[in-house]
Write a protein that holds these residues in place. Structure first.
Motif, PDB file in Angstrom:
ATOM      1  N   ALA A   3      37.052  23.927  38.509  1.00 22.85           N
ATOM      2  CA  ALA A   3      37.344  24.445  37.171  1.00 22.85           C
ATOM      3  C   ALA A   3      38.488  23.657  36.541  1.00 22.85           C
ATOM      4  N   ALA A   4      38.472  23.570  35.216  1.00 15.98           N
ATOM      5  CA  ALA A   4      39.528  22.867  34.496  1.00 15.98           C
ATOM      6  C   ALA A   4      40.837  23.640  34.625  1.00 15.98           C
ATOM      7  N   ARG A   5      41.914  22.922  34.840  1.00 16.38           N
ATOM      8  CA  ARG A   5      43.228  23.552  34.936  1.00 16.38           C
ATOM      9  C   ARG A   5      43.896  23.546  33.573  1.00 16.38           C
ATOM     10  N   ARG A   6      44.754  24.518  33.351  1.00 17.77           N
ATOM     11  CA  ARG A   6      45.540  24.585  32.114  1.00 17.77           C
ATOM     12  C   ARG A   6      46.918  24.026  32.404  1.00 17.77           C
ATOM     13  N   ASP A  15      47.486  12.215  38.309  1.00 21.96           N
ATOM     14  CA  ASP A  15      46.136  11.877  37.885  1.00 21.96           C
ATOM     15  C   ASP A  15      45.460  11.118  39.023  1.00 21.96           C
ATOM     16  N   ARG A  16      44.474  11.752  39.655  1.00 23.61           N
ATOM     17  CA  ARG A  16      43.792  11.124  40.794  1.00 23.61           C
ATOM     18  C   ARG A  16      42.947   9.932  40.360  1.00 23.61           C
ATOM     19  N   ASP A  17      42.435   9.919  39.128  1.00 25.27           N
ATOM     20  CA  ASP A  17      41.645   8.783  38.652  1.00 25.27           C
ATOM     21  C   ASP A  17      42.496   7.510  38.569  1.00 25.27           C
ATOM     22  N   ARG A  18      43.701   7.618  38.049  1.00 25.42           N
ATOM     23  CA  ARG A  18      44.604   6.473  37.906  1.00 25.42           C
ATOM     24  C   ARG A  18      45.540   6.299  39.093  1.00 25.42           C
ATOM     25  N   GLN A  19      45.608   7.317  39.951  1.00 26.32           N
ATOM     26  CA  GLN A  19      46.546   7.319  41.067  1.00 26.32           C
ATOM     27  C   GLN A  19      47.982   7.137  40.557  1.00 26.32           C
ATOM     28  N   TYR A  28      44.761  18.974  24.074  1.00 27.39           N
ATOM     29  CA  TYR A  28      43.655  18.926  23.141  1.00 27.39           C
ATOM     30  C   TYR A  28      42.942  20.270  23.126  1.00 27.39           C
ATOM     31  N   PRO A  29      42.148  20.542  22.079  1.00 32.47           N
ATOM     32  CA  PRO A  29      41.427  21.817  22.040  1.00 32.47           C
ATOM     33  C   PRO A  29      40.509  22.001  23.251  1.00 32.47           C
ATOM     34  N   SER A  30      39.983  20.902  23.761  1.00 32.30           N
ATOM     35  CA  SER A  30      39.157  20.984  24.963  1.00 32.30           C
ATOM     36  C   SER A  30      40.064  21.125  26.171  1.00 32.30           C
ATOM     37  N   PRO A  31      39.803  22.089  27.045  1.00 31.53           N
ATOM     38  CA  PRO A  31      40.655  22.238  28.229  1.00 31.53           C
ATOM     39  C   PRO A  31      40.391  21.178  29.284  1.00 31.53           C
ATOM     40  N   LEU A  32      39.498  20.230  29.010  1.00 34.86           N
ATOM     41  CA  LEU A  32      39.131  19.228  30.006  1.00 34.86           C
ATOM     42  C   LEU A  32      39.969  17.961  29.952  1.00 34.86           C
ATOM     43  N   VAL A  33      40.777  17.767  28.893  1.00 39.91           N
ATOM     44  CA  VAL A  33      41.567  16.544  28.769  1.00 39.91           C
ATOM     45  C   VAL A  33      42.988  16.858  28.323  1.00 39.91           C
ATOM     46  N   ALA A  34      43.898  15.970  28.709  1.00 43.57           N
ATOM     47  CA  ALA A  34      45.299  16.062  28.291  1.00 43.57           C
ATOM     48  C   ALA A  34      45.843  14.647  28.157  1.00 43.57           C
ATOM     49  N   ARG A  35      46.820  14.454  27.288  1.00 45.72           N
ATOM     50  CA  ARG A  35      47.459  13.146  27.125  1.00 45.72           C
ATOM     51  C   ARG A  35      48.689  13.122  28.026  1.00 45.72           C
ATOM     52  N   LEU A  36      48.788  12.072  28.849  1.00 46.72           N
ATOM     53  CA  LEU A  36      49.903  11.910  29.786  1.00 46.72           C
ATOM     54  C   LEU A  36      50.703  10.673  29.430  1.00 46.72           C
ATOM     55  N   PHE A  42      53.936   4.526  28.900  1.00 42.60           N
ATOM     56  CA  PHE A  42      52.532   4.208  28.705  1.00 42.60           C
ATOM     57  C   PHE A  42      51.768   5.525  28.661  1.00 42.60           C
ATOM     58  N   GLN A  43      50.927   5.708  27.631  1.00 42.64           N
ATOM     59  CA  GLN A  43      50.182   6.953  27.476  1.00 42.64           C
ATOM     60  C   GLN A  43      48.706   6.738  27.775  1.00 42.64           C
ATOM     61  N   TRP A  44      48.065   7.763  28.313  1.00 40.56           N
ATOM     62  CA  TRP A  44      46.637   7.727  28.561  1.00 40.56           C
ATOM     63  C   TRP A  44      46.089   9.152  28.522  1.00 40.56           C
ATOM     64  N   ILE A  45      44.773   9.230  28.383  1.00 40.15           N
ATOM     65  CA  ILE A  45      44.099  10.525  28.381  1.00 40.15           C
ATOM     66  C   ILE A  45      43.532  10.747  29.778  1.00 40.15           C
ATOM     67  N   ALA A  46      43.836  11.899  30.343  1.00 47.20           N
ATOM     68  CA  ALA A  46      43.414  12.209  31.708  1.00 47.20           C
ATOM     69  C   ALA A  46      42.498  13.430  31.712  1.00 47.20           C
ATOM     70  N   ARG A  47      41.562  13.422  32.645  1.00 48.04           N
ATOM     71  CA  ARG A  47      40.702  14.588  32.842  1.00 48.04           C
ATOM     72  C   ARG A  47      41.492  15.614  33.653  1.00 48.04           C
ATOM     73  N   THR A  48      41.488  16.859  33.203  1.00 46.10           N
ATOM     74  CA  THR A  48      42.243  17.895  33.926  1.00 46.10           C
ATOM     75  C   THR A  48      41.597  18.235  35.252  1.00 46.10           C
ATOM     76  N   VAL A  49      40.283  18.028  35.382  1.00 48.37           N
ATOM     77  CA  VAL A  49      39.630  18.313  36.656  1.00 48.37           C
ATOM     78  C   VAL A  49      39.987  17.270  37.706  1.00 48.37           C
ATOM     79  N   ALA A  50      40.486  16.109  37.274  1.00 42.91           N
ATOM     80  CA  ALA A  50      40.890  15.057  38.203  1.00 42.91           C
ATOM     81  C   ALA A  50      42.407  14.975  38.316  1.00 42.91           C
ATOM     82  N   SER A  51      43.097  16.007  37.859  1.00 38.38           N
ATOM     83  CA  SER A  51      44.562  16.027  37.907  1.00 38.38           C
ATOM     84  C   SER A  51      45.017  17.252  38.689  1.00 38.38           C
ATOM     85  N   GLU A  52      46.192  17.141  39.258  1.00 39.48           N
ATOM     86  CA  GLU A  52      46.757  18.269  39.980  1.00 39.48           C
ATOM     87  C   GLU A  52      48.255  18.341  39.686  1.00 39.48           C
TER      88      GLU A  52
END
Length: 137
Positions: A3-6, A15-19, A28-36, A42-52
Motif C-alpha cells: 500500500a502507498a505510504r503517507r 528511496d529504494r529505486d534510487r538507493q 502531490y494529490p496522488s498518494p503514490l508520488v512525492a518530490r524528494l 537535487f530534486q526528484w519524484i519518488a514512488r511512495t511504494v518504493a520508499s520507506e
C-alpha cells in the motif's frame, strides 16, 4: 502489492529505486508520488511504494547540522536573506539550533537592529540575516 505510504513535508525517507536518502519537499494529490531533495539540493519524484521512512539521525548528527546552520524548513516557509533594516516582526530566525520567531525590533542605529525573540532572548542583526518567511502566492 504494498500500500502507498503517507509522508509529510520535511520527513526523511529512503528511496529504494534510487538507493538514496531524501527529504520530502513536495506532496502531490496522488498518494503514490512525492518530490524528494537530497543534501546536494537535487530534486526528484519518488514512488511512495518504493520508499520507506528513514530512521531519525543520531543526536550527534542533529547537533552537527544545527551548528552548520542546517535546519529543516517548516512547511509553508521559505528562507530569505534580508538586511537588518528590512526585518519585520513575525519572521523566524535560527537561534540555538531551532527556528524562533521575532516578536519585537528595537534600536535602528546605522545598519543594525536588535531583535527580541520569542522567549525573551535578544539578538543583534549587524549584517544580512537569513529569516524564514511565510510562503506567498
Amino acid at each position: 502489492m504494498t500500500a502507498a505510504r503517507r509522508y509529510a513535508v520535511g520527513q526523511v525517507v529512503f528511496d529504494r529505486d534510487r538507493q538514496a536518502h531524501g527529504r520530502v519537499v513536495g506532496l502531490y494529490p496522488s498518494p503514490l508520488v512525492a518530490r524528494l531533495v537530497d543534501t546536494a539540493v537535487f530534486q526528484w519524484i519518488a514512488r511512495t511504494v518504493a520508499s520507506e521512512p528513514a530512521p531519525p539521525p543520531p543526536a550527534a548528527a542533529r547537533d552537527a547540522e544545527a551548528e552548520r546552520g542546517v535546519v529543516p524548513v517548516p512547511a509553508g516557509r521559505v528562507p530569505v536573506d534580508v538586511p537588518p533594516t528590512e526585518l519585520p516582526v513575525g519572521d523566524q530566525v535560527l537561534a540555538g539550533g531551532r527556528l524562533v520567531a521575532i516578536t519585537d525590533l528595537r534600536y535602528r542605529h546605522g545598519g543594525t537592529r536588535t531583535m527580541i525573540l520569542a522567549g525573551g532572548r535578544l539578538a543583534v542583526a549587524e549584517h544580512t540575516v537569513r529569516v524564514y518567511r511565510p510562503r506567498t502566492g
